[in-house]
Scaffold this motif. Structure first.
Motif, PDB file in Angstrom:
ATOM      1  N   VAL A  67      21.435  38.427  75.402  1.00 20.91           N
ATOM      2  CA  VAL A  67      21.531  37.105  74.788  1.00 20.91           C
ATOM      3  C   VAL A  67      22.848  36.436  75.166  1.00 20.91           C
ATOM      4  N   PHE A  68      22.745  35.206  75.686  1.00 22.23           N
ATOM      5  CA  PHE A  68      23.886  34.322  75.864  1.00 22.23           C
ATOM      6  C   PHE A  68      23.731  33.146  74.897  1.00 22.23           C
ATOM      7  N   VAL A  69      24.839  32.592  74.455  1.00 26.94           N
ATOM      8  CA  VAL A  69      24.841  31.364  73.662  1.00 26.94           C
ATOM      9  C   VAL A  69      25.737  30.376  74.385  1.00 26.94           C
ATOM     10  N   GLY A  70      25.189  29.250  74.821  1.00 28.52           N
ATOM     11  CA  GLY A  70      25.991  28.324  75.605  1.00 28.52           C
ATOM     12  C   GLY A  70      25.560  26.884  75.456  1.00 28.52           C
ATOM     13  N   ASP A  71      26.485  25.994  75.752  1.00 28.26           N
ATOM     14  CA  ASP A  71      26.225  24.561  75.697  1.00 28.26           C
ATOM     15  C   ASP A  71      27.290  23.850  76.512  1.00 28.26           C
ATOM     16  N   CYS A  72      27.103  22.553  76.709  1.00 30.11           N
ATOM     17  CA  CYS A  72      28.102  21.687  77.344  1.00 30.11           C
ATOM     18  C   CYS A  72      28.453  20.591  76.344  1.00 30.11           C
ATOM     19  N   PRO A  73      29.391  20.824  75.427  1.00 27.56           N
ATOM     20  CA  PRO A  73      29.716  19.815  74.421  1.00 27.56           C
ATOM     21  C   PRO A  73      30.172  18.502  75.054  1.00 27.56           C
ATOM     22  N   ALA A  74      29.903  17.422  74.358  1.00 23.26           N
ATOM     23  CA  ALA A  74      30.345  16.119  74.857  1.00 23.26           C
ATOM     24  C   ALA A  74      31.862  16.076  74.974  1.00 23.26           C
ATOM     25  N   THR A 101      14.205  17.003  72.500  1.00 25.54           N
ATOM     26  CA  THR A 101      14.329  16.442  73.846  1.00 25.54           C
ATOM     27  C   THR A 101      15.749  15.990  74.110  1.00 25.54           C
ATOM     28  N   LYS A 102      16.350  15.304  73.167  1.00 21.96           N
ATOM     29  CA  LYS A 102      17.733  14.845  73.322  1.00 21.96           C
ATOM     30  C   LYS A 102      18.687  16.027  73.470  1.00 21.96           C
ATOM     31  N   ASN A 103      18.403  17.155  72.802  1.00 18.54           N
ATOM     32  CA  ASN A 103      19.302  18.299  72.881  1.00 18.54           C
ATOM     33  C   ASN A 103      19.333  18.906  74.276  1.00 18.54           C
ATOM     34  N   LEU A 104      18.254  18.761  75.054  1.00 16.40           N
ATOM     35  CA  LEU A 104      18.260  19.266  76.424  1.00 16.40           C
ATOM     36  C   LEU A 104      19.178  18.444  77.320  1.00 16.40           C
ATOM     37  N   PHE A 105      19.497  17.215  76.912  1.00 14.48           N
ATOM     38  CA  PHE A 105      20.514  16.435  77.622  1.00 14.48           C
ATOM     39  C   PHE A 105      21.853  17.154  77.580  1.00 14.48           C
ATOM     40  N   GLY A 106      22.023  18.061  76.612  1.00 14.56           N
ATOM     41  CA  GLY A 106      23.230  18.868  76.534  1.00 14.56           C
ATOM     42  C   GLY A 106      23.409  19.823  77.688  1.00 14.56           C
ATOM     43  N   LEU A 107      22.373  20.038  78.507  1.00 14.98           N
ATOM     44  CA  LEU A 107      22.522  20.857  79.707  1.00 14.98           C
ATOM     45  C   LEU A 107      23.263  20.117  80.816  1.00 14.98           C
ATOM     46  N   VAL A 108      23.504  18.832  80.611  1.00 15.82           N
ATOM     47  CA  VAL A 108      24.342  18.076  81.544  1.00 15.82           C
ATOM     48  C   VAL A 108      25.797  18.323  81.168  1.00 15.82           C
ATOM     49  N   PRO A 109      26.649  18.767  82.106  1.00 22.04           N
ATOM     50  CA  PRO A 109      28.053  19.041  81.771  1.00 22.04           C
ATOM     51  C   PRO A 109      28.747  17.828  81.172  1.00 22.04           C
ATOM     52  N   GLY A 110      29.747  18.090  80.325  1.00 19.56           N
ATOM     53  CA  GLY A 110      30.350  17.065  79.502  1.00 19.56           C
ATOM     54  C   GLY A 110      30.821  15.827  80.229  1.00 19.56           C
ATOM     55  N   VAL A 111      31.526  15.976  81.354  1.00 14.55           N
ATOM     56  CA  VAL A 111      32.026  14.813  82.074  1.00 14.55           C
ATOM     57  C   VAL A 111      30.865  13.991  82.627  1.00 14.55           C
ATOM     58  N   ARG A 112      29.874  14.675  83.211  1.00  9.82           N
ATOM     59  CA  ARG A 112      28.717  13.953  83.737  1.00  9.82           C
ATOM     60  C   ARG A 112      27.891  13.344  82.608  1.00  9.82           C
ATOM     61  N   LYS A 113      27.907  13.997  81.457  1.00 13.03           N
ATOM     62  CA  LYS A 113      27.233  13.434  80.285  1.00 13.03           C
ATOM     63  C   LYS A 113      27.890  12.106  79.901  1.00 13.03           C
ATOM     64  N   ALA A 114      29.228  12.094  79.886  1.00 14.26           N
ATOM     65  CA  ALA A 114      29.946  10.867  79.549  1.00 14.26           C
ATOM     66  C   ALA A 114      29.642   9.765  80.562  1.00 14.26           C
ATOM     67  N   LEU A 115      29.615  10.128  81.838  1.00 12.76           N
ATOM     68  CA  LEU A 115      29.315   9.131  82.869  1.00 12.76           C
ATOM     69  C   LEU A 115      27.895   8.608  82.742  1.00 12.76           C
ATOM     70  N   ALA A 116      26.961   9.479  82.326  1.00 12.45           N
ATOM     71  CA  ALA A 116      25.583   9.032  82.116  1.00 12.45           C
ATOM     72  C   ALA A 116      25.516   8.020  80.981  1.00 12.45           C
TER      73      ALA A 116
END
Length: 312
Positions: A79-86, A157-172
Motif C-alpha cells: 500500500v502506498f498513500v500519495g497525492d499532489c496537493p495544490a 471525478t474532481k479528485n482525480l485532477f489531483g493526479l496532476v502535479p501541483g505546479v501544473r495544476k495551478a497552471l491548469a
C-alpha cells in the motif's frame, strides 16, 4: 481507465468515523466494485490532500484512509498513500492529519507523486499526470465530498485532477479556470489517461457552504463506491437533490453522453439515493480559484524540499 458498461454504485449510510463501524463499511463498499485480480498486488490510495489548511475537514478523513489501508494490507497488498496537493507537500498534509503514525501498522508509505508519468502519453490537450510507481496496479480514489467555490461541488471525478502535479495544476487553473464549463471539460479529458481506479467517497462529514478549504461541516452520512467516478458523483448529486445546471462537471459529462452521468443508467447494489434531504448547501456564488504568484513560488520550493526527504 476502464469502466463497466453499466455503471454500478454502492451507497450506504454511515455516521461517524469510529473504526469499529468504519472498517466493515469501507470493506463492504470496496468489495462491490474492486476487480477480482487485485489481491497481492500494489495499490495507491489517493486521498484528497488539498492543503494543511483546515485539513481535518477539507481533506479525506484520516480514519477512512486508515480503514482502506487496513483492508488492502490484510489481503496481502502493498500500500502506498500519495497525492499532489495544490499547495505544500503530501507529507506535510499527512502530518497535519496524524497519518504517519496511523499507517505504520499496515506498512503503508506516503509518497510525493512526481512530475511526469512515462507509462502513458496524453491522448488530448491538457496537463500531464503525475508519475506513479511502476508496480502500482490500481488507484483507490478517496475523494472528500465538499462544496467548491469554482466548480460548485467536488467529488470523485474532481479528485482525480489531483493526479496532476501541483505546479501544473495551478497552471491548469490559470489556463482553463476562466470558464467553469471549460474547466470541467478539461477534467473529463484527463479520464482516458488516468490509471485503473475505483473510487470510495468520504461524504460522512462533508464540507458545505464554501470550499475547497474554507467551508463548514455538514453531517451528510454518505459513503459510496464505484469503478466509474462519474457514476459515483452522479449518485451523490442525486442524493443531495442537485441538478446538472447547478454542477458544471455533471453538465459537461451529460453533454458528452457519458453513461455514468445519466441517473437512469446507474445500477445500485446498496441503497438508492432517493430523497435523502441532507441539508447540504452549495456556495452562494461561484468564483475562480486563484493562485497568487508568491504562494505558487512558495509551493514549488516546499515541494522541492519534500522530495529531498526520505519517504515516510
Amino acid at each position: 481507465m476502464t469502466r463497466s458498461r453499466t455503471p454500478l454504485v454502492h451507497l450506504l449510510r454511515r455516521t461517524g468515523y469510529e473504526m469499529e463501524g468504519l472498517l466493515p463499511a469501507a470493506a463492504e463498499c470496496l468489495e462491490h466494485v474492486l476487480p477480482r485480480e487485485i489481491q497481492s498486488s500494489t495499490v495507491l490510495i489517493k486521498p484528497n490532500f488539498i492543503s494543511r489548511q483546515n485539513a481535518s475537514l477539507s481533506c479525506t478523513h484520516p480514519a477512512l484512509i486508515e480503514a482502506v489501508c487496513a483492508y488492502f494490507s490484510s489481503r496481502g497488498n502493498t500500500v502506498f498513500v500519495g497525492d499532489c496537493p495544490a499547495f505544500g507537500s503530501a507529507r506535510s498534509v499527512a502530518a497535519a492529519l496524524d497519518l504517519p503514525g496511523r499507517l505504520t501498522p499496515y506498512g503503508a508509505r506516503i509518497l510525493e507523486l512526481k512530475t511526469t508519468w512515462p507509462r502513458a502519453a496524453r491522448t488530448g490537450e491538457g496537463p500531464t499526470l503525475a508519475r506513479l510507481p511502476d508496480e502500482v496496479k490500481l488507484v483507490v480514489n478517496l475523494p472528500k465530498l465538499k462544496a467548491h467555490k469554482q466548480m460548485a461541488i467536488s467529488g470523485a471525478t474532481k479528485n482525480l485532477f489531483g493526479l496532476v502535479p501541483g505546479v501544473r495544476k495551478a497552471l491548469a487553473h490559470v489556463r482553463y479556470g476562466g470558464s467553469r464549463l471549460e474547466f470541467a471539460r478539461m477534467i473529463l479529458d484527463l479520464l482516458p489517461d488516468c490509471p485503473e481506479s475505483v473510487s470510495l467517497m468520504d461524504g460522512i462529514r462533508a464540507m458545505h457552504k464554501s470550499g475547497p478549504t474554507d467551508g463548514e461541516p455538514c453531517e451528510c452520512g454518505i459513503l459510496g463506491a464505484s469503478s466509474d467516478p462519474v457514476a459515483l458523483d452522479t449518485a451523490v448529486y442525486c442524493a443531495l437533490g442537485l441538478t446538472p445546471q447547478e454542477v458544471p462537471l455533471w453538465r459537461a459529462a451529460q453533454e458528452r453522453g457519458l453513461m455514468g452521468a445519466d441517473p437512469e443508467a446507474l445500477v445500485f447494489s446498496g441503497i438508492r439515493p432517493d430523497d435523502w434531504g441532507q441539508g447540504f448547501q452549495m456556495p452562494s456564488e461561484l468564483n475562480p480559484v486563484g493562485f497568487h504568484p508568491l504562494r505558487l513560488t512558495k509551493s514549488i520550493c516546499k515541494r522541492g524540499l519534500a522530495r529531498l526527504r526520505p519517504p515516510v
